[in-house]
Design a protein around this motif. Structure first.
Motif, PDB file in Angstrom:
ATOM      1  N   GLY A  10       0.805  -1.219   0.000  1.00  0.00           N
ATOM      2  CA  GLY A  10       0.000   0.000   0.000  1.00  0.00           C
ATOM      3  C   GLY A  10       0.833   1.262   0.000  1.00  0.00           C
ATOM      4  N   GLY A  11       1.934   1.262  -0.699  1.00  0.00           N
ATOM      5  CA  GLY A  11       2.802   2.431  -0.757  1.00  0.00           C
ATOM      6  C   GLY A  11       4.230   2.049  -0.444  1.00  0.00           C
ATOM      7  N   MET A  12       5.153   2.952  -0.716  1.00  0.00           N
ATOM      8  CA  MET A  12       6.567   2.667  -0.531  1.00  0.00           C
ATOM      9  C   MET A  12       6.920   2.722   0.939  1.00  0.00           C
ATOM     10  SD  MET A  12       8.941   1.538  -2.184  1.00  0.00           S
ATOM     11  CE  MET A  12      10.419   0.956  -1.428  1.00  0.00           C
ATOM     12  N   VAL A  13       7.937   1.953   1.318  1.00  0.00           N
ATOM     13  CA  VAL A  13       8.448   1.976   2.691  1.00  0.00           C
ATOM     14  C   VAL A  13       9.839   2.599   2.667  1.00  0.00           C
ATOM     15  CG1 VAL A  13       7.113  -0.051   3.372  1.00  0.00           C
ATOM     16  CG2 VAL A  13       9.419  -0.355   2.458  1.00  0.00           C
ATOM     17  N   LYS A  14      10.303   3.061   3.830  1.00  0.00           N
ATOM     18  CA  LYS A  14      11.637   3.650   3.920  1.00  0.00           C
ATOM     19  C   LYS A  14      12.694   2.574   3.670  1.00  0.00           C
ATOM     20  CE  LYS A  14      10.486   7.342   7.194  1.00  0.00           C
ATOM     21  NZ  LYS A  14      10.796   7.925   8.538  1.00  0.00           N
ATOM     22  N   ASP A  15      13.786   3.010   3.020  1.00  0.00           N
ATOM     23  CA  ASP A  15      14.868   2.071   2.740  1.00  0.00           C
ATOM     24  C   ASP A  15      15.457   1.527   4.042  1.00  0.00           C
ATOM     25  OD1 ASP A  15      14.392   2.810   0.181  1.00  0.00           O
ATOM     26  OD2 ASP A  15      16.285   3.893  -0.116  1.00  0.00           O
ATOM     27  N   ARG A  16      15.611   0.195   4.097  1.00  0.00           N
ATOM     28  CA  ARG A  16      16.272  -0.499   5.202  1.00  0.00           C
ATOM     29  C   ARG A  16      15.607  -0.247   6.558  1.00  0.00           C
ATOM     30  NH1 ARG A  16      20.067   1.366   1.760  1.00  0.00           N
ATOM     31  NH2 ARG A  16      21.323  -0.256   0.719  1.00  0.00           N
ATOM     32  N   VAL A  17      14.339   0.031   6.561  1.00  0.00           N
ATOM     33  CA  VAL A  17      13.574   0.229   7.801  1.00  0.00           C
ATOM     34  C   VAL A  17      12.392  -0.725   7.780  1.00  0.00           C
ATOM     35  CG1 VAL A  17      12.192   1.818   9.181  1.00  0.00           C
ATOM     36  CG2 VAL A  17      14.257   2.636   8.015  1.00  0.00           C
ATOM     37  N   ALA A  18      12.256  -1.534   8.834  1.00  0.00           N
ATOM     38  CA  ALA A  18      11.135  -2.477   8.908  1.00  0.00           C
ATOM     39  C   ALA A  18       9.846  -1.716   9.187  1.00  0.00           C
ATOM     40  CB  ALA A  18      11.392  -3.509   9.998  1.00  0.00           C
ATOM     41  N   SER A  19       8.846  -1.921   8.336  1.00  0.00           N
ATOM     42  CA  SER A  19       7.555  -1.239   8.473  1.00  0.00           C
ATOM     43  C   SER A  19       6.447  -2.275   8.623  1.00  0.00           C
ATOM     44  CB  SER A  19       7.268  -0.368   7.242  1.00  0.00           C
ATOM     45  OG  SER A  19       8.284   0.600   7.067  1.00  0.00           O
ATOM     46  N   LEU A  20       5.583  -2.090   9.606  1.00  0.00           N
ATOM     47  CA  LEU A  20       4.436  -2.972   9.777  1.00  0.00           C
ATOM     48  C   LEU A  20       3.336  -2.517   8.830  1.00  0.00           C
ATOM     49  CD1 LEU A  20       3.033  -5.280  11.282  1.00  0.00           C
ATOM     50  CD2 LEU A  20       2.287  -3.600  12.987  1.00  0.00           C
ATOM     51  N   ARG A  21       2.939  -3.398   7.925  1.00  0.00           N
ATOM     52  CA  ARG A  21       1.927  -3.033   6.926  1.00  0.00           C
ATOM     53  C   ARG A  21       0.862  -4.126   6.815  1.00  0.00           C
ATOM     54  NH1 ARG A  21       3.538   0.992   3.228  1.00  0.00           N
ATOM     55  NH2 ARG A  21       4.979   2.376   4.358  1.00  0.00           N
ATOM     56  N   LYS A  22      -0.305  -3.691   6.378  1.00  0.00           N
ATOM     57  CA  LYS A  22      -1.351  -4.635   5.987  1.00  0.00           C
ATOM     58  C   LYS A  22      -1.111  -4.966   4.517  1.00  0.00           C
ATOM     59  CE  LYS A  22      -5.275  -4.098   7.947  1.00  0.00           C
ATOM     60  NZ  LYS A  22      -5.259  -5.306   8.816  1.00  0.00           N
ATOM     61  N   LEU A  23      -0.937  -6.231   4.228  1.00  0.00           N
ATOM     62  CA  LEU A  23      -0.577  -6.655   2.879  1.00  0.00           C
ATOM     63  C   LEU A  23      -1.826  -7.028   2.110  1.00  0.00           C
ATOM     64  CD1 LEU A  23       2.489  -8.887   3.860  1.00  0.00           C
ATOM     65  CD2 LEU A  23       2.429  -6.413   3.400  1.00  0.00           C
ATOM     66  N   ARG A  24      -1.956  -6.476   0.909  1.00  0.00           N
ATOM     67  CA  ARG A  24      -3.177  -6.668   0.121  1.00  0.00           C
ATOM     68  C   ARG A  24      -2.832  -7.169  -1.286  1.00  0.00           C
ATOM     69  NH1 ARG A  24      -7.637  -4.078   2.379  1.00  0.00           N
ATOM     70  NH2 ARG A  24      -7.138  -2.655   4.118  1.00  0.00           N
ATOM     71  N   ALA A  25      -3.728  -7.947  -1.855  1.00  0.00           N
ATOM     72  CA  ALA A  25      -3.635  -8.358  -3.251  1.00  0.00           C
ATOM     73  C   ALA A  25      -3.997  -7.165  -4.136  1.00  0.00           C
ATOM     74  CB  ALA A  25      -4.584  -9.524  -3.508  1.00  0.00           C
ATOM     75  N   PRO A  26      -3.661  -7.208  -5.422  1.00  0.00           N
ATOM     76  CA  PRO A  26      -4.004  -6.096  -6.312  1.00  0.00           C
ATOM     77  C   PRO A  26      -5.490  -5.766  -6.346  1.00  0.00           C
ATOM     78  CG  PRO A  26      -2.378  -7.495  -7.358  1.00  0.00           C
ATOM     79  CD  PRO A  26      -2.790  -8.197  -6.097  1.00  0.00           C
ATOM     80  N   ASP A  27      -6.371  -6.753  -6.031  1.00  0.00           N
ATOM     81  CA  ASP A  27      -7.808  -6.469  -6.025  1.00  0.00           C
ATOM     82  C   ASP A  27      -8.279  -5.885  -4.707  1.00  0.00           C
ATOM     83  OD1 ASP A  27      -7.712  -8.592  -4.279  1.00  0.00           O
ATOM     84  OD2 ASP A  27      -8.896  -9.966  -5.517  1.00  0.00           O
ATOM     85  N   GLY A  28      -7.369  -5.638  -3.762  1.00  0.00           N
ATOM     86  CA  GLY A  28      -7.722  -5.027  -2.487  1.00  0.00           C
ATOM     87  C   GLY A  28      -7.939  -6.003  -1.347  1.00  0.00           C
ATOM     88  N   GLY A  29      -7.992  -7.299  -1.613  1.00  0.00           N
ATOM     89  CA  GLY A  29      -8.205  -8.286  -0.569  1.00  0.00           C
ATOM     90  C   GLY A  29      -7.010  -8.378   0.365  1.00  0.00           C
ATOM     91  N   VAL A  30      -7.272  -8.504   1.658  1.00  0.00           N
ATOM     92  CA  VAL A  30      -6.209  -8.574   2.652  1.00  0.00           C
ATOM     93  C   VAL A  30      -5.575  -9.964   2.626  1.00  0.00           C
ATOM     94  CG1 VAL A  30      -5.633  -8.439   5.099  1.00  0.00           C
ATOM     95  CG2 VAL A  30      -7.297  -6.840   4.116  1.00  0.00           C
ATOM     96  N   LEU A  31      -4.259  -9.980   2.533  1.00  0.00           N
ATOM     97  CA  LEU A  31      -3.507 -11.237   2.527  1.00  0.00           C
ATOM     98  C   LEU A  31      -3.014 -11.588   3.930  1.00  0.00           C
ATOM     99  CD1 LEU A  31      -1.315 -10.517  -0.629  1.00  0.00           C
ATOM    100  CD2 LEU A  31      -3.356 -11.959  -0.531  1.00  0.00           C
ATOM    101  N   ASP A  32      -2.465 -10.593   4.628  1.00  0.00           N
ATOM    102  CA  ASP A  32      -1.912 -10.784   5.959  1.00  0.00           C
ATOM    103  C   ASP A  32      -1.405  -9.424   6.419  1.00  0.00           C
ATOM    104  OD1 ASP A  32      -1.087 -12.028   8.267  1.00  0.00           O
ATOM    105  OD2 ASP A  32       0.755 -12.892   7.428  1.00  0.00           O
ATOM    106  N   SER A  33      -0.945  -9.346   7.650  1.00  0.00           N
ATOM    107  CA  SER A  33      -0.224  -8.167   8.118  1.00  0.00           C
ATOM    108  C   SER A  33       1.154  -8.630   8.549  1.00  0.00           C
ATOM    109  CB  SER A  33      -0.954  -7.496   9.282  1.00  0.00           C
ATOM    110  OG  SER A  33      -1.118  -8.407  10.357  1.00  0.00           O
ATOM    111  N   GLY A  34       2.179  -7.824   8.262  1.00  0.00           N
ATOM    112  CA  GLY A  34       3.538  -8.227   8.595  1.00  0.00           C
ATOM    113  C   GLY A  34       4.521  -7.119   8.324  1.00  0.00           C
TER     114      GLY A  34
END
Length: 440
Positions: free
Chosen positions: A38-62
């Motif tokens: 859902g957008g770019m993350v900072k280089d070399r910084v771990a970011s907690l994100r909600k991961l989604r498929a291209p159709d918007g469905g939630v895959l997992d958070s990590g």
């Protein structure tokens, strides 16, 4: 060197697991991360994100981490998704990531192969990474870490640099013999250094057996007459009933093997058929296997039943041997005369721990005698041997002409370069990288 494909693989352990690490490398990495996270993350910084498929469905958070090239492991854009380690979660993420155009599943060792092709690691460090992943003992870990940090590669490159310098001096003498700034003769210093290098390489090659012991194990073979207590000792060291133990002679027909970790060293212990002349056809095959195994051992344990000793005939020149008296409990705690190195009773455990300590001491001694930097692959030894043959030919042929001797130095330097990948080694890459797991 940037590949046209983007690759993806599981880089963590077997599923299910608490956390699974999915690694991506290649030109589409940034686009995949931006889309799924859902957008770019900072280089070399771990970011907690909600991961989604291209159709918007939630895959997992990590967690998502992005490493821009060339400052990454492979030299390309690399990203890692750290997600829940359920099989369904990982399978759905793989399906989503591999669904992007230009993204495919990685082949075995492909991440490390890209790191090599992009100049991030040399071949020796590459092989050390494989050893580090597969390390099971502390000695294996230390050996792999040392090589991964470049000690082995630097030794080979230092020899190669000395040969390049020697060639330059010889060729300068050939081409500019009339110039005032060229020494009248460089032969003494050049060939003195070449002779020293021959000895250094020979000593290094001699350490290969120690490297094999660290990587593959110290080979210990138990031998003796039938009912000498071989299988009882084998079971005591395995701490389980790995071999059948009965009063009937000839119970063990085939080779049985266990692997022990003794003070950080891998030790391979083999139980064998009892050695005797009057044996049936099947048992005779087992006896022949026992004798063949003994020839390749680092240490032989010759077991003798002290209550009923039967000597065995065995050729063991050049192989370390411990003569072990067994069934101490049956001789009322007193070892019969016979010059035993150790006496044991597997029934009550007497002497077994001391025997293990002695095996560990002998294994450590073989490794310690070889020095700090050891060859870690047969490939290295073969190329080092070829290099030394060229050096010997050059050093021992003073009448061959400086041009021919300089060519031998070039060929020797070429062989050293092939070890670390400083010259064309395409024919070796498939073999080396096929030894890696998929996510490495």
């Amino acid at each position: 060197m940037i590949s046209a494909d983007t690759i993806v693989a599981l880089s963590s352990g077997r599923l299910p697991a608490g956390v699974a690490v999915i690694r991506i490398s290649g030109p589409k990495t940034r686009f995949v991360v931006e889309t799924i996270a859902g957008g770019m993350v900072k280089d070399r910084v771990a970011s907690l994100r909600k991961l989604r498929a291209p159709d918007g469905g939630v895959l997992d958070s990590g967690l998502v981490i992005f490493f821009p090239g060339p400052g990454s492991f492979t030299g390309e854009d690399v990203a890692e998704f750290q997600v829940h380690g359920g099989r369904a979660v990982v399978a759905r993420l793989f399906e989503t990531i591999a669904g992007f155009e230009g993204v495919r599943h990685a082949e075995a060792g492909e991440f490390t192969r890209r790191a090599f092709l992009n100049g991030k690691v040399d071949l020796v460090r590459t092989e050390a990474l494989a050893d580090l992943v597969n390390a099971e003992t502390e000695a294996q870990r230390r050996f792999a870490v040392q090589n991964a940090e470049g000690a082995q590669a630097e030794l080979y490159l230092s020899w190669r640099r000395r040969l390049i310098h020697a060639r330059a001096m010889i060729e300068a003498e050939i081409d500019f013999a009339d110039e005032d700034d060229i020494p009248g003769s460089v032969s003494d210093t050049v060939w003195s250094d070449v002779s020293a290098m021959i000895g250094e390489i020979e000593r290094h090659i001699a350490g290969f057996r120690a490297g094999e012991i660290i990587r593959d194990g110290f080979e210990v073979v138990i031998l003796g007459a039938p009912n000498a207590g071989k299988s009882s000792l084998f079971n005591a060291l395995a701490r389980r009933d790995a071999a059948i133990v009965t009063d009937e002679p000839g119970t063990t027909r085939d080779l049985l093997e266990i692997v022990l970790d003794l003070e950080g060293l891998r030790v391979r212990l083999t139980d064998t058929a009892g050695l005797r002349d009057a044996a049936g056809k099947v048992e005779a095959i087992g006896i022949e296997k026992a004798r063949a195994k003994a020839h390749g051992a680092d240490l032989l344990l010759i077991l003798v039943d002290m209550a009923d000793p039967h000597p065995v005939a065995l050729q063991r020149e050049g192989i370390a041997t411990l003569r072990v008296g067994t069934k101490l409990d049956l001789v009322h705690g007193q070892a019969a005369a016979g010059g035993y190195d150790r006496v044991i009773s597997t029934k009550d455990g007497t002497g077994v721990a001391e025997l293990l300590t002695e095996i560990a001491r002998l294994a450590a001694a073989q490794v310690a005698e070889a020095g700090d930097i050891l060859p870690s692959r047969l490939r290295h030894v073969e190329l080092l041997g070829e290099a030394n043959r060229f050096l010997l030919r050059a050093a021992e042929s003073p009448d061959a002409g400086q041009e021919l001797r300089a060519e031998d130095l070039r060929l020797a330097a070429d062989r050293l370069g092939r070890i670390v990948g400083a010259v064309d080694v395409e024919d070796m890459l498939d073999v080396i990288f096929s030894q890696f797991c998929i996510g490495k």
